[in-house]
Design a protein around this motif. Structure first.
Motif: not given
Length: 835
Positions: A738-748
């Motif tokens: 299962i993949t959960v993908r958002d288009e948010g601020i992301g991570i360094d």
């Protein structure tokens, strides 16, 4: 002269066609040794009056038909005839096309083709000549004319082969020369050169090829720095002026790199020129160092060298003796040096003289001192060496002169012979032998690979107690101590076992005593074998005294080291414990601060909603009550999530989190969690693609619901401006993914490896509420299901969490539960035991 016999047909003299058609018929005529093969292709060619060909050793092969050009090419390559008679229309194939195909192939291009055309077919003949046919005749040609044309083409073919064989001999000779040689046409383009010509100047030999101009080659040399200290234009002008001279010239040029090149130049009869190029840097340096003391001798030597170079062209500039022989071992070419070396062998050399004849003449005149008294045996051995594909040996001449002989057979059947005067080398070897034998140090020579003793001096025999025959029958391994012997046996095969670096070894004498020696080693060639010259200095007593002194020093150092190490260990342990205590206190402080903030926010929301309800209690509407109720429910839901996460982490730390595996619908769990998030956060929607998930997996539904609740909450929280969250599920092998993908601020990128750590929060989450325990809880629950979780993210573009959960089969439930009980009994999780 042989007698003609009736034509006879055979089917086995040529290879069968690849398509299974009948092999061409062979018409045999006047069979004798070394026949001339003529291949007849087509019915018109076969109808020619072949009985009237000039009587000779000719073998005719007839190919009546063939339906494919490739099969015909295979037949010609397999039979390799000396001449082909070919119909212009051959069994449905075009004879002009066949001829063109044969000329394109390097295997058949040199075979002459006579095209047979109808009477008056001028266009066919023209096309045949354009395709490479050697001649064209009509099908009604007179038999005598046909015989004359065939003989003319056969003679031309034999002449071309002789030219090619001689060209191969010349190229082999050039390749064997130690100097660089180049030959230019009258128009200034390169005709041929050997690889040494390019190597002298440090140029890749593949970059120099026939057809290049001198200016092109000078440019290549300039690019690698192999150029005199002058401009390219000046050097080109000097070279053209030198090449224009009619007499032989010798020149010496110093390059920018310090290398010194000596060249010998000679014009050729056609207006071109041939020159040799030799690296004489070392000789030049030696000449300069002796210039003041031997100025007059140097001038005389240079004048003699220049005079000698002016008399030589091509092979005459080579300092070694050089001779070329044909396939019958007859002299074809030689230089003056070769003739000088064997001046005592009789009359001057003549072209066509046999090699054996020259040897017998030299034997009669005592040219070969080693042959006296056993002339026939010596002659047989010398001829056998000469017949080998490649050979090298030394030969003694009168006056205690020595030459080194190198001979090599060439592909045309002839051979090349080189003679190098090694008299000075032999004298130095004799001097070395005297120094070796009389040296008071034990010395020997050993083979570099096998370590076999090849020679030994008397000092070594006396020191080790062996006689000479026994010593030379042994290897270095036989005198080494057992420890050194095992170490040397395990060394990499093929590598030299004793390096040039000085080192010590332990040896055993003939009496069994063990001695320690210091080895001095240098490399040399011994009877053409790679060998090492060893000198051994006995340091047994000195080493014994050194070891005693070192042992005393080591005892003192060990006492100091042990006390120092114990103090350092105690200090390090104390520092580690203090650091651990500081880290625990800091983590607790951070958690208390974050938890207080996290609980304060939803409580503030609840309190604010309640105050508004109190203030407007007399004028509230149903919509207002619904709005405030949703705010209160959302805040309570957030507090419940925080409480559940904190309690779950506590249960994990104390080993009380129970994972009970049973059939559960993973898709329903994900759908329920996403619907709950949408009801709480109406600004976001979850786009689900779960059709490829298995209908049932074996896991703890409540625990998995916590996993997806945390991931969905994070996807909404850290993507405030991107409303879409993509959830995709599928089955891969025995696992559900299962993949959960958002288009948010992301991570360094630097924070990704630490995302699942307890209380850790990424730098990009600054200003967003959170405790840093959710992902740590998710990871531990997934791993308790024997699964995996990974995170991928690009700052500013979004984040993807990928979960991999095994689909346990029913028969594995008991097995997995037993493992879970075992884990709880003693397997540590985050530093605690599940008991």
């Amino acid at each position: 002269m042989t007698t003609a016999v009736p034509l006879q047909l055979h089917s086995s003299s040529l290879p069968a066609a690849p398509d299974g058609r009948a092999a061409p018929m062979l018409v045999t005529r006047n069979i004798a040794h070394l026949p001339t093969d003529v291949l007849v292709m087509g019915t018109d060619a076969a109808k020619l009056d072949l009985d009237r060909l000039p009587v000779g050793n000719i073998e005719l092969s007839v190919v009546p038909a063939c339906d494919r050009l490739e099969n015909l090419q295979t037949i010609v390559e397999g039979s390799q005839p000396h001449l082909i008679l070919l119909d212009i229309q051959f069994a449905g194939l075009c004879g002009v096309q066949i001829c063109r195909q044969l000329k394109r192939s390097s295997v058949t291009s040199e075979i002459p083709v006579i095209l047979v055309t109808p009477e008056g077919d001028i266009d066919g003949r023209i096309a045949g000549f354009e395709a490479g046919a050697a001649d064209c005749v009509s099908s009604t040609i007179d038999s005598r004319e046909l015989g004359a044309r065939v003989n003319a083409q056969l003679a031309s073919s034999r002449s071309r082969k002789q030219i090619l064989d001689q060209d191969e001999q010349l190229r082999t000779a050039l390749a064997s020369m130690s100097q660089g040689v180049c030959l230019f046409h009258a128009d200034g383009t390169l005709a041929l050169s050997n690889s040494r010509y390019a190597e002298v100047y440090g140029v890749d030999p593949a970059l120099i090829h026939p057809g290049q101009s001198l200016e092109d080659i000078i440019k290549l040399r300039d690019e690698v720095g192999a150029f005199p200290t002058m401009s390219r234009e000046e050097y080109l002008a000097w070279a053209e002026n030198t090449n224009a001279g009619a007499s032989s010239q010798v020149w010496i040029k110093e390059l920018r790199s310090g290398k010194v090149i000596r060249g010998c130049h000679q014009r050729t009869a056609d207006g071109g020129w041939v020159s040799t190029h030799e690296d004489v840097t070392e000789a030049r340096l030696a000449e300069r160092s002796l210039a003041q003391a031997h100025a007059q001798a140097e001038r005389a030597e240079q004048e003699a060298r220049a005079a000698h170079a002016r008399l030589l062209a091509a092979f005459e500039v080579v300092p070694e003796g050089l001779a070329l022989f044909d396939e019958d071992d007859r002299f074809v070419m030689w230089n003056r040096r070769y003739e000088q070396l064997y001046a005592d062998s009789g009359a001057p050399l003549a072209k066509g003289m046999g090699f054996e004849e020259r040897l017998r003449s030299g034997l009669q005149r005592g040219q070969y001192p080693d042959a006296i008294g056993r002339e026939e045996e010596w002659l047989a051995d010398r001829l056998a060496r000469h017949a080998e594909p490649k050979s090298a040996h030394e030969q003694r001449l009168p006056g205690n002169r020595w030459v080194r002989i190198e001979e090599r057979r060439v592909s045309g059947g002839g051979s090349v012979g080189i003679r190098v005067d090694i008299t000075d080398l032999k004298m130095r070897e004799a001097s070395f032998r005297l120094l070796f034998e009389g040296n008071p140090l034990p010395m020997w020579v050993q083979d570099r690979k096998s370590l076999q003793f090849l020679d030994v001096n008397q000092a070594a025999l006396d020191h080790y107690g062996y006689d000479r025959d026994l010593f030379l029958s042994m290897t270095l391994l036989d005198i080494l101590s057992p420890e050194d012997r095992e170490r040397m046996k395990t060394a990499v095969p093929g590598e030299e076992q004793v390096s040039d670096a000085n080192r010590s070894q332990r040896h055993r004498t003939a009496g069994g005593a063990e001695i320690e020696v210091f080895i001095y080693s240098s490399q040399l060639a011994f009877d053409t074998h790679p060998a090492s010259l060893i000198a051994a200095v006995d340091v047994t007593e000195r080493k014994r005294a050194e070891r005693a002194l070192l042992q005393h020093r080591d005892d003192l150092e060990e006492t100091v080291r042990s006390r120092t190490a114990e103090i350092a260990r105690q200090a390090a342990e104390l520092e580690r414990m203090l650091d651990q205590e500081r880290q625990v206190n800091e983590l607790q402080r951070q958690f208390v601060s974050m938890a207080s903030h996290e609980f304060r926010t939803p409580l503030s929301i609840i309190d604010g909603a309640a105050q508004r309800l109190v203030r407007r209690k007399n004028a509230v509407t149903s919509e207002f009550i619904g709005e405030k109720t949703e705010q209160i429910r959302s805040a309570v839901s957030r507090m419940l999530e925080l409480m559940e996460s904190i309690l779950a982490v506590g249960r994990l730390d104390h080993g009380h989190l129970d994972i009970v595996r049973k059939p559960c619908a993973l898709g329903d769990i994900i759908s329920t969690c996403s619907a709950r998030q949408e009801s709480i956060r109406k600004s976001h929607r979850f786009l689900l693609d779960l059709e490829r998930l298995p209908s049932t997996i074996y896991g703890d539904g409540a625990a998995l619901e916590q996993v997806f609740t945390n991931l969905f909450s994070n996807a909404v929280k850290y993507a405030p401006d991107s409303p879409d969250v993509y959830v995709t599920g599928w089955q891969q092998d025995d696992c559900a993914q299962i993949t959960v993908r958002d288009e948010g601020i992301g991570i360094d990128a630097d924070d990704l490896p630490k995302m699942f750590g307890r209380y850790f929060r990424a730098r990009s989450s600054s200003g967003i509420a959170g405790t840093g325990i959710g992902l740590n809880l998710v990871k531990q629950v997934v791993e308790l299901h024997n699964g995996e979780i990974h995170v991928d993210s690009v700052k500013g573009e979004g984040t993807v969490f990928t979960i991999k959960l095994p689909i346990a089969r029913p028969e594995q439930i008991v097995e997995d539960e037993a493992q879970t009980l075992a884990d709880r009994a003693g397997t540590p999780i985050d530093g605690q035991s599940l008991k």
